[in-house]
Design a protein around this motif. Sequence first.
Motif, PDB file in Angstrom:
ATOM      1  N   GLN A   1      49.474  60.117 -33.162  1.00  0.00           N
ATOM      2  CA  GLN A   1      50.827  60.542 -33.541  1.00  0.00           C
ATOM      3  C   GLN A   1      51.899  59.819 -32.724  1.00  0.00           C
TER       4      GLN A   1
ATOM      5  N   SER B   1      54.612  65.692 -37.237  1.00  0.00           N
ATOM      6  CA  SER B   1      54.123  67.004 -37.676  1.00  0.00           C
ATOM      7  C   SER B   1      52.667  66.989 -38.103  1.00  0.00           C
ATOM      8  N   GLY B   2      52.006  65.833 -38.051  1.00  0.00           N
ATOM      9  CA  GLY B   2      50.598  65.765 -38.441  1.00  0.00           C
ATOM     10  C   GLY B   2      50.089  64.345 -38.392  1.00  0.00           C
TER      11      GLY B   2
ATOM     12  N   ARG C   1      51.442  62.993 -48.733  1.00  0.00           N
ATOM     13  CA  ARG C   1      51.236  64.360 -49.224  1.00  0.00           C
ATOM     14  C   ARG C   1      51.009  64.306 -50.726  1.00  0.00           C
TER      15      ARG C   1
END
Length: 300
Positions: A229, A236-237, A242
Motif C-alpha cells: 500500500q 484503503s486496500g 472494483r
Amino acid sequence: MTTTAVTLPPARYEFGADEFVFVEIDQAMSLEANFKAMAITSALREEGLDGIVDICPSNASYMIRVDPERLHPKELVAELQRLERSQSEVAADRTLRTRVVDVPVLYDDPWTRETVLRFRDRHQDPEATDLEYAARINGFSSVERLTEALSGAPFIVTMLGFVPGLPFSYQMVPRERQIEVPKYVRPRTDTPERSFGYGGAFAVVYPVRGAGGYQLFGIAPAPVFDAEQRLPDFASGVVFPRPGDILRYRAIDTAEYERLRSEVDAGTFRYRIREAEFRPAEFLSDPDGVNRDLLEVLYR
C-alpha cells in the motif's frame, strides 16, 4: 448503434453448505446479465440486511455469504427473488454510482513481446505475435487498428478473481463489435506483472508475475495490486479495481510509460479517476453516446 436485445432466463439459485447462496443470472456473459447482477447486488447492499457477510458480483452471476444464525439462507433466497422480479426489465431506470478510470497501457511493449516469443510452441499461431493473431482473427487490417479499437471504448469491471486484484473487464460495445480471442493452447509458465492480457471477450491486467493463458497485448505502468500500500490509490486496500468500475485502457508511448513508472517507483503515481453516475438502460439504448459522455467526464 444500439445493442442487440438479450432475453434473460429466470435466475438459478443454489445453496453452498449453510453459508453461501449462488445465483446464476445467465449461462452466457452479456452486458445485460452483468448489469442485472450489479443492480441486484447494489440493491441488496442498500437494504443492509442483518446477517449478510459478503456480496460478490461476478460476470453473469453473484454469490452471497450469509451468517445462518442471523439470516436463514432460504429467507435470503426469497429476498433475492423479490429483487430479481423488481429488475425484470434489465437495470431499467436504475442509476449506479461508479468510477471512470484512465488505465495507461503500452501496447506491443518489449517485455510482453519477449514473453510471447518464448512461448510460441503453446500458441495457436506460432508464426505470429499475439497482437498479430488477434488482429487477423477479428478482421482488423493491422495491429494498429486493433489497438485503436481496444483504446477507443471503455471496459466495465465485471468481477475480480483468481488472484488478488485481477480485474475481468468487458468492453462496452455492441456484441457484434466485441473483440474475442482464445486462450493459449497450453498456459505459459511465466507472465510479467502488469501485463495487459485478453482471453475470450475479457481484458485483464495481471496483478503479479506468474502463469497465464491470456493473449498478451501490452503492459501497464501502474499496478492493480499493491501489497505494501505504497501508492495513494491503495490507502484503503491492497486491490485497486472494483466491480462496476469503468476503465479506459488508453494507449501510451514509451516515453509516457517510463515517466509513469518513475512516479510509481517514487510512490507518487495517482490514477486519473472521476466519479460518475451510470445508467445501464441508457447505455443499452445508445452505447456509443454514453461511452463518449463517460470519456468526456474522465478527461475534462
